[in-house]
Design a protein around this motif. Structure first.
Motif, mmCIF file in Angstrom:
data_model
loop_
_atom_site.group_PDB
_atom_site.id
_atom_site.type_symbol
_atom_site.label_atom_id
_atom_site.label_comp_id
_atom_site.label_asym_id
_atom_site.label_seq_id
_atom_site.Cartn_x
_atom_site.Cartn_y
_atom_site.Cartn_z
ATOM 1 N N VAL A 299 6.161 2.022 -9.633
ATOM 2 C CA VAL A 299 5.104 0.964 -9.863
ATOM 3 C C VAL A 299 4.525 0.843 -11.203
ATOM 4 C CG1 VAL A 299 2.917 0.185 -8.980
ATOM 5 C CG2 VAL A 299 4.358 1.291 -7.462
ATOM 6 N N LEU A 300 4.508 1.960 -11.915
ATOM 7 C CA LEU A 300 4.034 2.128 -13.254
ATOM 8 C C LEU A 300 4.993 1.670 -14.309
ATOM 9 C CD1 LEU A 300 2.598 5.897 -13.589
ATOM 10 C CD2 LEU A 300 1.345 3.576 -14.012
ATOM 11 N N LEU A 301 6.321 1.794 -13.761
ATOM 12 C CA LEU A 301 7.345 1.145 -14.916
ATOM 13 C C LEU A 301 7.382 -0.369 -14.784
ATOM 14 C CD1 LEU A 301 10.048 1.594 -16.492
ATOM 15 C CD2 LEU A 301 11.242 1.719 -14.331
ATOM 16 N N ALA A 302 7.037 -0.581 -13.278
ATOM 17 C CA ALA A 302 6.860 -2.131 -13.205
ATOM 18 C C ALA A 302 5.876 -2.674 -13.896
ATOM 19 C CB ALA A 302 7.144 -2.554 -11.882
ATOM 20 N N ARG A 303 4.686 -2.028 -14.012
ATOM 21 C CA ARG A 303 3.603 -2.408 -14.727
ATOM 22 C C ARG A 303 3.840 -2.519 -16.139
ATOM 23 N NH1 ARG A 303 -2.251 0.049 -12.945
ATOM 24 N NH2 ARG A 303 -1.546 -1.256 -11.162
ATOM 25 N N LEU A 304 4.337 -1.356 -16.610
ATOM 26 C CA LEU A 304 4.571 -1.341 -18.199
ATOM 27 C C LEU A 304 5.521 -2.349 -18.595
ATOM 28 C CD1 LEU A 304 4.808 2.287 -18.671
ATOM 29 C CD2 LEU A 304 3.115 1.051 -19.308
ATOM 30 N N THR B 88 13.576 -8.122 -12.667
ATOM 31 C CA THR B 88 12.956 -7.900 -11.641
ATOM 32 C C THR B 88 13.848 -6.985 -10.585
ATOM 33 O OG1 THR B 88 11.243 -9.737 -11.871
ATOM 34 C CG2 THR B 88 11.902 -8.719 -9.589
ATOM 35 N N ALA B 89 15.190 -7.892 -10.532
ATOM 36 C CA ALA B 89 15.954 -7.035 -9.413
ATOM 37 C C ALA B 89 16.291 -5.542 -9.910
ATOM 38 C CB ALA B 89 17.098 -7.993 -9.339
ATOM 39 N N VAL B 90 16.261 -5.458 -11.230
ATOM 40 C CA VAL B 90 16.875 -3.839 -11.572
ATOM 41 C C VAL B 90 15.636 -3.225 -11.360
ATOM 42 C CG1 VAL B 90 17.187 -2.542 -13.582
ATOM 43 C CG2 VAL B 90 18.480 -4.832 -13.215
ATOM 44 N N ILE C 163 15.785 0.234 -9.267
ATOM 45 C CA ILE C 163 15.352 1.479 -9.471
ATOM 46 C C ILE C 163 14.377 2.100 -8.588
ATOM 47 C CG2 ILE C 163 14.125 2.688 -11.155
ATOM 48 C CD1 ILE C 163 15.562 0.842 -13.440
ATOM 49 N N ALA C 164 13.301 1.451 -8.115
ATOM 50 C CA ALA C 164 12.287 1.788 -7.198
ATOM 51 C C ALA C 164 12.964 2.396 -6.167
ATOM 52 C CB ALA C 164 11.488 0.467 -6.941
ATOM 53 N N TYR C 165 13.888 1.567 -5.441
ATOM 54 C CA TYR C 165 14.443 1.889 -4.043
ATOM 55 C C TYR C 165 15.126 3.219 -4.446
ATOM 56 C CZ TYR C 165 17.762 2.452 -0.428
ATOM 57 O OH TYR C 165 18.416 3.005 0.630
ATOM 58 N N LEU C 166 16.110 3.460 -5.386
ATOM 59 C CA LEU C 166 16.650 4.632 -5.612
ATOM 60 C C LEU C 166 15.857 6.043 -6.000
ATOM 61 C CD1 LEU C 166 19.712 3.373 -7.803
ATOM 62 C CD2 LEU C 166 19.582 4.104 -5.525
ATOM 63 N N ALA C 167 14.373 5.501 -6.624
ATOM 64 C CA ALA C 167 13.733 6.641 -6.908
ATOM 65 C C ALA C 167 13.040 7.207 -5.601
ATOM 66 C CB ALA C 167 12.670 5.935 -7.673
ATOM 67 N N GLU D 224 5.099 -5.288 -9.371
ATOM 68 C CA GLU D 224 4.370 -3.975 -9.100
ATOM 69 C C GLU D 224 4.620 -3.840 -7.329
ATOM 70 O OE1 GLU D 224 0.819 -3.076 -10.379
ATOM 71 O OE2 GLU D 224 0.956 -4.404 -12.219
ATOM 72 N N VAL D 225 4.169 -4.842 -6.603
ATOM 73 C CA VAL D 225 4.428 -4.421 -5.201
ATOM 74 C C VAL D 225 5.572 -4.554 -4.676
ATOM 75 C CG1 VAL D 225 1.786 -5.418 -5.162
ATOM 76 C CG2 VAL D 225 3.744 -6.906 -4.398
ATOM 77 N N LEU D 226 6.459 -5.327 -5.021
ATOM 78 C CA LEU D 226 7.844 -5.367 -4.839
ATOM 79 C C LEU D 226 8.534 -4.097 -4.861
ATOM 80 C CD1 LEU D 226 9.010 -8.896 -5.949
ATOM 81 C CD2 LEU D 226 8.483 -8.191 -3.457
ATOM 82 N N CYS D 227 8.119 -3.396 -6.043
ATOM 83 C CA CYS D 227 8.693 -2.130 -6.441
ATOM 84 C C CYS D 227 8.106 -1.003 -5.581
ATOM 85 C CB CYS D 227 8.289 -1.818 -7.822
ATOM 86 S SG CYS D 227 9.640 -2.871 -9.097
ATOM 87 N N GLY D 228 6.822 -1.458 -5.154
ATOM 88 C CA GLY D 228 6.061 -0.337 -4.375
ATOM 89 C C GLY D 228 6.957 -0.287 -3.020
ATOM 90 N N ALA D 229 7.163 -1.596 -2.372
ATOM 91 C CA ALA D 229 7.463 -1.650 -1.117
ATOM 92 C C ALA D 229 9.040 -0.980 -1.145
ATOM 93 C CB ALA D 229 7.693 -3.081 -0.454
ATOM 94 N N ALA D 230 9.818 -1.232 -2.258
ATOM 95 C CA ALA D 230 11.124 -0.776 -2.364
ATOM 96 C C ALA D 230 11.144 0.575 -2.313
ATOM 97 C CB ALA D 230 11.951 -1.436 -3.440
ATOM 98 N N ALA D 231 10.033 1.362 -3.011
ATOM 99 C CA ALA D 231 10.086 2.834 -3.078
ATOM 100 C C ALA D 231 9.819 3.540 -1.826
ATOM 101 C CB ALA D 231 9.059 3.272 -4.078
#
Length: 215
Positions: free
Chosen positions: A74-79, A9-11, A15-19, A87-94
């Motif tokens: 978000v798609l990556l987190a879902r897959l 999850t942390a990774v 990734i989401a933040y860097l993207a 998904e939403v944590l990655c969305g917020a990070a992005a």
């Protein structure tokens, strides 16, 4: 809690933040041979700035890039996980990356395009319901910032409507609609101040047709 799950999850969040932090507006300006948008006006790097500085064609590229850097994490987190919370944590990070980019001195865009990109994956119907607010406010007031503020705010009640129709909608999705809007409002703090004092710059609709911006 499974340590492997925590690390994964942390990774994904990193990734989401860097993207999200990829300064699309800066990269497109370089490709187009234009000035670095951070050196002009508010110093932001989003689609509206690109439209004023580079014209509609390059602005469309910036908008597409901003949407993708929100949608893809978000798609990556879902897959990888299938977990709405991840998904939403990655969305917020992005979105956070788009606003506070490590590649652009922690000051880049407003997070609107990236936020919409995340929501297009999380719940596209909410985007369709909120989009008219964004468009109508800009057409009536010619303030892009106000359209962004009210459009993002409309995402939460839109998600509540989705929840009423589809009770199985994951609760993290509903909460994210409010959290994402809060991040965008935070990024618009200077715009809010100018709106309150009547000094916010109005949007020239002619720019969409390729009109050169006035000085």
């Amino acid at each position: 809690m499974d340590p492997a799950l925590v690390v994964r999850t942390a990774v994904l969040i990193l990734i989401a933040y860097l993207a999200g932090a990829i300064p699309v507006g800066v990269l497109v300006a370089r490709r187009a041979g234009g000035a670095d948008p951070r050196t002009i006006g508010s110093g932001r790097t989003g689609g509206t700035k690109a439209l004023r500085a580079l014209g509609p064609r390059w602005a469309a590229v910036v908008v597409a890039g901003d949407l993708l850097k929100g949608a893809l994490p978000v798609l990556l987190a879902r897959l990888v996980t299938g977990d709405p919370l991840v998904e939403v944590l990655c969305g917020a990070a992005a979105v956070a990356g788009a606003i506070w980019s490590v590649f652009a001195g922690f000051r880049s865009g407003r997070g609107v395009g990236t936020g919409v990109g995340t929501m297009l994956v999380i719940e596209p119907v909410a985007v369709l319901l909120a989009a008219p607010v964004f468009i109508v406010v800009i057409l009536l007031t010619r303030y892009v910032s106000l359209g962004s503020l009210l459009g993002s705010a409309a995402m939460f009640p839109a998600m509540l409507l989705v929840l009423l129709v589809v009770p199985e909608t994951p609760l993290p999705y509903v909460i994210y609609a409010a959290v994402g809007a809060a991040l965008i409002w935070l990024a618009h703090a200077d715009n809010i101040d100018r709106l309150l004092h009547g000094t916010e710059r109005k949007f020239d609709l002619g720019l969409l047709a390729g009109k050169r911006p006035s000085s």
